[in-house]
Design an enzyme around this catalytic site. Structure first.
Site, PDB file in Angstrom:
ATOM      1  N   THR A 121      39.058  14.135 -13.214  1.00  0.00           N
ATOM      2  CA  THR A 121      39.637  12.868 -13.654  1.00  0.00           C
ATOM      3  C   THR A 121      40.758  12.409 -12.730  1.00  0.00           C
ATOM      4  O   THR A 121      41.405  13.250 -12.082  1.00  0.00           O
ATOM      5  CB  THR A 121      40.190  13.042 -15.083  1.00  0.00           C
ATOM      6  OG1 THR A 121      40.974  11.911 -15.425  1.00  0.00           O
ATOM      7  CG2 THR A 121      41.087  14.280 -15.202  1.00  0.00           C
ATOM      8  N   ASP A 122      41.009  11.108 -12.728  1.00  0.00           N
ATOM      9  CA  ASP A 122      42.145  10.588 -11.944  1.00  0.00           C
ATOM     10  C   ASP A 122      43.487  10.989 -12.561  1.00  0.00           C
ATOM     11  O   ASP A 122      44.531  10.862 -11.924  1.00  0.00           O
ATOM     12  CB  ASP A 122      42.055   9.058 -11.804  1.00  0.00           C
ATOM     13  CG  ASP A 122      42.011   8.301 -13.122  1.00  0.00           C
ATOM     14  OD1 ASP A 122      42.042   8.934 -14.195  1.00  0.00           O
ATOM     15  OD2 ASP A 122      41.940   7.050 -13.075  1.00  0.00           O
ATOM     16  N   GLU A 123      43.453  11.472 -13.820  1.00  0.00           N
ATOM     17  CA  GLU A 123      44.722  11.808 -14.498  1.00  0.00           C
ATOM     18  C   GLU A 123      45.439  12.982 -13.843  1.00  0.00           C
ATOM     19  O   GLU A 123      46.620  13.208 -14.115  1.00  0.00           O
ATOM     20  CB  GLU A 123      44.469  12.120 -15.972  1.00  0.00           C
ATOM     21  CG  GLU A 123      43.934  10.938 -16.711  1.00  0.00           C
ATOM     22  CD  GLU A 123      43.938  11.130 -18.215  1.00  0.00           C
ATOM     23  OE1 GLU A 123      44.671  11.994 -18.702  1.00  0.00           O
ATOM     24  OE2 GLU A 123      43.188  10.414 -18.880  1.00  0.00           O
ATOM     25  N   TYR A 148      45.986  18.057 -21.415  1.00  0.00           N
ATOM     26  CA  TYR A 148      44.617  17.797 -20.919  1.00  0.00           C
ATOM     27  C   TYR A 148      44.599  17.694 -19.397  1.00  0.00           C
ATOM     28  O   TYR A 148      43.854  18.413 -18.723  1.00  0.00           O
ATOM     29  CB  TYR A 148      44.061  16.503 -21.536  1.00  0.00           C
ATOM     30  CG  TYR A 148      42.880  15.945 -20.767  1.00  0.00           C
ATOM     31  CD1 TYR A 148      41.668  16.623 -20.731  1.00  0.00           C
ATOM     32  CD2 TYR A 148      42.980  14.741 -20.052  1.00  0.00           C
ATOM     33  CE1 TYR A 148      40.584  16.129 -20.003  1.00  0.00           C
ATOM     34  CE2 TYR A 148      41.905  14.241 -19.334  1.00  0.00           C
ATOM     35  CZ  TYR A 148      40.713  14.942 -19.306  1.00  0.00           C
ATOM     36  OH  TYR A 148      39.647  14.459 -18.579  1.00  0.00           O
ATOM     37  N   LYS A 152      42.862  20.053 -16.404  1.00  0.00           N
ATOM     38  CA  LYS A 152      41.872  19.540 -15.440  1.00  0.00           C
ATOM     39  C   LYS A 152      42.382  19.774 -14.015  1.00  0.00           C
ATOM     40  O   LYS A 152      41.610  20.147 -13.128  1.00  0.00           O
ATOM     41  CB  LYS A 152      41.606  18.046 -15.670  1.00  0.00           C
ATOM     42  CG  LYS A 152      40.844  17.715 -16.939  1.00  0.00           C
ATOM     43  CD  LYS A 152      39.445  18.330 -17.014  1.00  0.00           C
ATOM     44  CE  LYS A 152      38.466  17.754 -16.009  1.00  0.00           C
ATOM     45  NZ  LYS A 152      37.085  18.259 -16.260  1.00  0.00           N
TER      46      LYS A 152
HETATM   47  P1  NAD Z   1      33.236  14.511 -24.115  1.00  0.00           P
HETATM   48  O1  NAD Z   1      34.380  15.087 -24.890  1.00  0.00           O
HETATM   49  O2  NAD Z   1      32.536  13.311 -24.627  1.00  0.00           O
HETATM   50  O3  NAD Z   1      32.123  15.641 -23.916  1.00  0.00           O
HETATM   51  C1  NAD Z   1      32.422  16.967 -23.602  1.00  0.00           C
HETATM   52  C2  NAD Z   1      31.175  17.819 -23.865  1.00  0.00           C
HETATM   53  O4  NAD Z   1      31.473  19.179 -23.474  1.00  0.00           O
HETATM   54  C3  NAD Z   1      30.759  17.863 -25.336  1.00  0.00           C
HETATM   55  O5  NAD Z   1      29.365  17.723 -25.452  1.00  0.00           O
HETATM   56  C4  NAD Z   1      31.201  19.246 -25.807  1.00  0.00           C
HETATM   57  O6  NAD Z   1      30.408  19.772 -26.849  1.00  0.00           O
HETATM   58  C5  NAD Z   1      31.053  20.056 -24.516  1.00  0.00           C
HETATM   59  N1  NAD Z   1      31.938  21.235 -24.493  1.00  0.00           N
HETATM   60  C6  NAD Z   1      33.256  21.274 -24.809  1.00  0.00           C
HETATM   61  N2  NAD Z   1      33.710  22.542 -24.671  1.00  0.00           N
HETATM   62  C7  NAD Z   1      32.660  23.300 -24.250  1.00  0.00           C
HETATM   63  C8  NAD Z   1      32.507  24.671 -23.914  1.00  0.00           C
HETATM   64  N3  NAD Z   1      33.532  25.515 -24.008  1.00  0.00           N
HETATM   65  N4  NAD Z   1      31.297  25.094 -23.501  1.00  0.00           N
HETATM   66  C9  NAD Z   1      30.245  24.232 -23.414  1.00  0.00           C
HETATM   67  N5  NAD Z   1      30.327  22.933 -23.729  1.00  0.00           N
HETATM   68  C10 NAD Z   1      31.521  22.469 -24.142  1.00  0.00           C
HETATM   69  O7  NAD Z   1      33.814  14.282 -22.649  1.00  0.00           O
HETATM   70  P2  NAD Z   1      33.440  13.158 -21.570  1.00  0.00           P
HETATM   71  O8  NAD Z   1      34.300  11.989 -21.788  1.00  0.00           O
HETATM   72  O9  NAD Z   1      31.970  13.022 -21.499  1.00  0.00           O
HETATM   73  O10 NAD Z   1      33.968  13.878 -20.242  1.00  0.00           O
HETATM   74  C11 NAD Z   1      33.098  14.697 -19.465  1.00  0.00           C
HETATM   75  C12 NAD Z   1      33.817  15.148 -18.212  1.00  0.00           C
HETATM   76  O11 NAD Z   1      34.237  14.007 -17.461  1.00  0.00           O
HETATM   77  C13 NAD Z   1      35.084  15.958 -18.478  1.00  0.00           C
HETATM   78  O12 NAD Z   1      35.155  16.988 -17.520  1.00  0.00           O
HETATM   79  C14 NAD Z   1      36.208  14.951 -18.294  1.00  0.00           C
HETATM   80  O13 NAD Z   1      37.393  15.590 -17.883  1.00  0.00           O
HETATM   81  C15 NAD Z   1      35.628  14.098 -17.190  1.00  0.00           C
HETATM   82  N6  NAD Z   1      36.121  12.703 -17.118  1.00  0.00           N
HETATM   83  C16 NAD Z   1      36.084  11.890 -18.220  1.00  0.00           C
HETATM   84  C17 NAD Z   1      36.477  10.561 -18.109  1.00  0.00           C
HETATM   85  C18 NAD Z   1      36.406   9.616 -19.286  1.00  0.00           C
HETATM   86  O14 NAD Z   1      36.791   8.459 -19.155  1.00  0.00           O
HETATM   87  N7  NAD Z   1      35.905  10.021 -20.441  1.00  0.00           N
HETATM   88  C19 NAD Z   1      36.936  10.087 -16.881  1.00  0.00           C
HETATM   89  C20 NAD Z   1      36.978  10.944 -15.780  1.00  0.00           C
HETATM   90  C21 NAD Z   1      36.552  12.257 -15.910  1.00  0.00           C
HETATM   91  O1  TDX Z   2      43.576   3.794 -30.436  1.00  0.00           O
HETATM   92  C1  TDX Z   2      43.977   3.807 -29.266  1.00  0.00           C
HETATM   93  N1  TDX Z   2      44.851   2.842 -28.846  1.00  0.00           N
HETATM   94  C2  TDX Z   2      45.340   2.787 -27.570  1.00  0.00           C
HETATM   95  O2  TDX Z   2      46.130   1.892 -27.244  1.00  0.00           O
HETATM   96  C3  TDX Z   2      43.540   4.820 -28.320  1.00  0.00           C
HETATM   97  C4  TDX Z   2      42.582   5.902 -28.740  1.00  0.00           C
HETATM   98  C5  TDX Z   2      44.024   4.743 -27.028  1.00  0.00           C
HETATM   99  N2  TDX Z   2      44.899   3.774 -26.662  1.00  0.00           N
HETATM  100  C6  TDX Z   2      45.347   3.689 -25.241  1.00  0.00           C
HETATM  101  C7  TDX Z   2      45.802   4.982 -24.604  1.00  0.00           C
HETATM  102  C8  TDX Z   2      45.390   4.792 -23.149  1.00  0.00           C
HETATM  103  O3  TDX Z   2      46.384   4.066 -22.451  1.00  0.00           O
HETATM  104  O4  TDX Z   2      44.190   3.295 -24.498  1.00  0.00           O
HETATM  105  C9  TDX Z   2      44.133   3.935 -23.226  1.00  0.00           C
HETATM  106  C10 TDX Z   2      42.845   4.738 -23.114  1.00  0.00           C
HETATM  107  O5  TDX Z   2      42.945   5.825 -24.025  1.00  0.00           O
HETATM  108  P1  TDX Z   2      41.825   6.975 -24.096  1.00  0.00           P
HETATM  109  O6  TDX Z   2      40.501   6.373 -24.383  1.00  0.00           O
HETATM  110  O7  TDX Z   2      42.337   8.041 -24.996  1.00  0.00           O
HETATM  111  O8  TDX Z   2      41.754   7.448 -22.572  1.00  0.00           O
HETATM  112  P2  TDX Z   2      42.820   8.093 -21.553  1.00  0.00           P
HETATM  113  O9  TDX Z   2      43.909   8.796 -22.257  1.00  0.00           O
HETATM  114  O10 TDX Z   2      43.170   7.043 -20.545  1.00  0.00           O
HETATM  115  O11 TDX Z   2      41.877   9.221 -20.874  1.00  0.00           O
HETATM  116  C11 TDX Z   2      40.499   8.905 -20.560  1.00  0.00           C
HETATM  117  O12 TDX Z   2      40.322   8.656 -19.194  1.00  0.00           O
HETATM  118  C12 TDX Z   2      40.446   9.728 -18.317  1.00  0.00           C
HETATM  119  C13 TDX Z   2      39.580  10.035 -21.000  1.00  0.00           C
HETATM  120  O13 TDX Z   2      39.768  10.299 -22.384  1.00  0.00           O
HETATM  121  C14 TDX Z   2      39.796  11.273 -20.181  1.00  0.00           C
HETATM  122  O14 TDX Z   2      38.855  12.279 -20.524  1.00  0.00           O
HETATM  123  C15 TDX Z   2      39.631  10.926 -18.739  1.00  0.00           C
HETATM  124  O15 TDX Z   2      39.967  12.034 -17.953  1.00  0.00           O
END
Ligand code: NAD
Ligand code: TDX
Length: 332
Positions: A121-123, A148, A152
Site C-alpha cells: 500500500t501507499d500508506e 496497519y 505492511k
Molecule cells: P480485504 O480485507 O478485503 O481482504 C483480505 C483477505 O485476506 C480476506 O479474504 C481474508 O480472509 C484474507 N486473510 C486475512 N488474514 C489471512 C490469513 N492469516 N491467512 C489467509 N488469508 C487471510 O483486503 P483488500 O482490501 O482486498 O486488500 C488486499 C491487499 O491489498 C492487502 O495486502 C492490502 O494491504 C493491499 N492494499 C489494499 C488497498 C485498498 O484500497 N483496499 C490499497 C493498496 C493495497
Molecule cells: O466512514 C468512514 N468515513 C470516513 O470519512 C470511513 C470508513 C472512512 N472515512 C475516511 C478515512 C479515510 O480518510 O475515508 C478515507 C478512506 O478510508 P478507508 O476506506 O478506511 O481507507 P484508508 O484508511 O485510506 O485505507 C485504504 O487504502 C489503503 C485501505 O483500507 C487500505 O487497506 C489500503 O492500504
C-alpha cells in the site's frame, strides 16, 4: 505462468484479481484464504470450477504454505488484515498475518525457488501536506502512521531483505486506495453507499479534507498482472491513476449520484492519527512497463460501483449490522 497461488483471494482486491486472471489469461489459480470476517467465498462464485482450487487456511501455516507453493509457478500475495480502524482497536492480528504470514510465504518461495509478487500500500510512506506538489515515488522514505501501515511496511522490508540476502525472485507494488465491486462495507465508499441504500446518513471523519488517490480495482489488477509478467526482479512499482479527491467531495458525489441532497451526511469524530493525503507518482510503471489505467473517469467508476451494491444486497447485507456495531463502539 500456468498456475498461480493467490493468497487472500476471497477478499476485495484478491477476488477481483482472480476474475481479472480468468478474463485475461489462461492461468489456473489456487486461492489460499483464511475466510476472516473480510473473506467471502461468494466473491469467487462465478470463477470456472476447473480453473480454481479453493484452500481454506492461514498464510502463517508453514506446512500448508510449503505444500501449496511447491505446486505453483508464482505466488501473488494479497492476504492481509487491511483496515486501519480495526488496527487501532486490536493491532495483534495485523502482526500475525501481515508480518508472520509474509515471512511464512517468503520462506516457502525461497525453498522452492518460486516467483513472488507482494501486494502493498501507499500508506507505508506516511502522508503528504495538502499543498505539497510532491507525490510518493519508489524512493520516498518509509514513514507509516498506523499499526496497519506499520505492519505492511514491515512486510515490504522483509521481502526486500529476502531478495537481497537469499536471492528470492520477488517484486513489490504499493497501490493507492481501491474502489469497485466486492469491497467490504467497513471501507469508506461501500460504507456510505450501503448507508444510503439503508436510509442512514453517511459518516464523514473530521472535516473531510483528507485526500485519497482513488483507483478502480480492475486497474490495480491489470498493473499487478503487468508486473508479474514483465517486472524486474527486486524492483518496487507504485500503482496509481491520478485519482486524488478529498473525502468530503467523494461523499457528496455518492449522495448526488444516489439522488440525495448533497449535504445529507453527518460529521463524526476523526480517526486518531488520520493520514492527511496520499498521492502516487506511477511514472516507473507507466514508462518502464507501459501500463495505463482503463478507468480514467472517477464519476463513471463510482456510478458503476453504486449500481453493483444496489444489485448485490445479498452479498453485503450479512456484513452490515456487525460492521456498524463495531463503529458505534468507537463513536464513528
Ligand atoms: P480485504 O480485507 O478485503 O481482504 C483480505 C483477505 O485476506 C480476506 O479474504 C481474508 O480472509 C484474507 N486473510 C486475512 N488474514 C489471512 C490469513 N492469516 N491467512 C489467509 N488469508 C487471510 O483486503 P483488500 O482490501 O482486498 O486488500 C488486499 C491487499 O491489498 C492487502 O495486502 C492490502 O494491504 C493491499 N492494499 C489494499 C488497498 C485498498 O484500497 N483496499 C490499497 C493498496 C493495497
Ligand atoms: O466512514 C468512514 N468515513 C470516513 O470519512 C470511513 C470508513 C472512512 N472515512 C475516511 C478515512 C479515510 O480518510 O475515508 C478515507 C478512506 O478510508 P478507508 O476506506 O478506511 O481507507 P484508508 O484508511 O485510506 O485505507 C485504504 O487504502 C489503503 C485501505 O483500507 C487500505 O487497506 C489500503 O492500504
Amino acid at each position: 505462468m500456468n498456475k498461480i497461488l493467490v493468497t487472500g483471494g476471497a477478499g476485495f482486491i484478491g477476488a477481483n484479481f482472480v476474475h481479472h486472471l480468468m478474463a485475461h489469461t489462461d492461468a489456473s489459480v489456487v486461492v489460499l484464504d483464511k475466510l476472516t470476517y473480510a473473506g467471502n467465498e461468494a466473491s469467487l462464485a462465478d470463477v470456472p470450477a476447473g480453473r480454481m482450487e479453493f484452500v481454506h487456511g492461514a498464510i502463517e501455516d508453514a506446512e500448508l504454505v510449503d505444500r501449496l507453493v511447491a505446486g505453483v509457478d508464482a505466488v501473488v500475495h494479497f492476504a492481509a488484515e487491511s483496515h486501519n480502524d480495526n488496527s487501532l482497536s486490536n493491532p495483534r492480528p495485523f502482526l500475525d498475518t501481515n508480518i508472520v504470514g509474509t515471512y511464512t510465504i517468503l520462506e516457502a518461495v525461497r525453498k522452492h525457488g518460486v516467483r513472488l509478487h507482494h501486494i502493498s500500500t501507499d500508506e507505508v510512506y506516511g502522508d503528504l501536506e495538502l499543498d505539497d506538489p510532491a507525490k510518493f515515488s519508489e524512493t520516498t522514505p518509509y514513514n507509516p502512521s498506523s499499526p496497519y501501515s506499520a505492519t505492511k511496511a514491515g512486510s515490504d522490508l522483509l521481502v526486500r531483505a529476502w531478495v537481497r540476502s537469499f536471492g528470492v525472485q520477488a517484486t513489490i507494488s504499493n497501490c493507492s486506495n481501491n474502489y469497485g465491486p466486492y469491497q467490504h462495507v467497513e471501507k469508506f465508499i461501500p460504507r456510505q453507499i450501503t448507508n444510503v441504500i439503508r436510509g442512514v446518513r453517511p459518516k464523514l471523519y473530521g472535516t473531510g479534507e483528507n485526500v485519497r488517490d482513488w483507483i478502480h480495482t480492475d486497474d490495480h489488477s491489470s498493473a499487478v498482472l503487468r508486473i508479474l509478467e514483465r517486472g524486474e526482479i527486486g524492483q518496487t512499482y507504485l500503482i496509481g491513476a491520478n485519482g486524488e479527491r478529498n473525502n468530503k467531495d467523494v461523499i457528496e458525489d455518492i449522495l448526488v449520484l444516489m439522488g440525495q441532497p448533497r449535504d445529507s451526511y453527518d460529521h463524526v469524530s476523526d480517526r486518531p492519527g488520520h493520514d492527511l493525503r496520499y498521492a502516487i507518482d506511477a511514472t516507473r510503471l507507466r514508462t518502464e512497463l507501459g501500463w495505463e489505467p482503463a478507468y480514467t473517469d472517477f464519476e463513471a467508476g463510482l456510478k458503476a460501483t453504486i449500481d453493483w451494491y444496489v444489485a448485490n444486497e445479498a452479498w453485503w447485507a450479512p456484513q452490515k449490522d456487525e460492521t456498524e456495531a463495531k463503529y458505534a463502539k468507537v463513536g464513528r
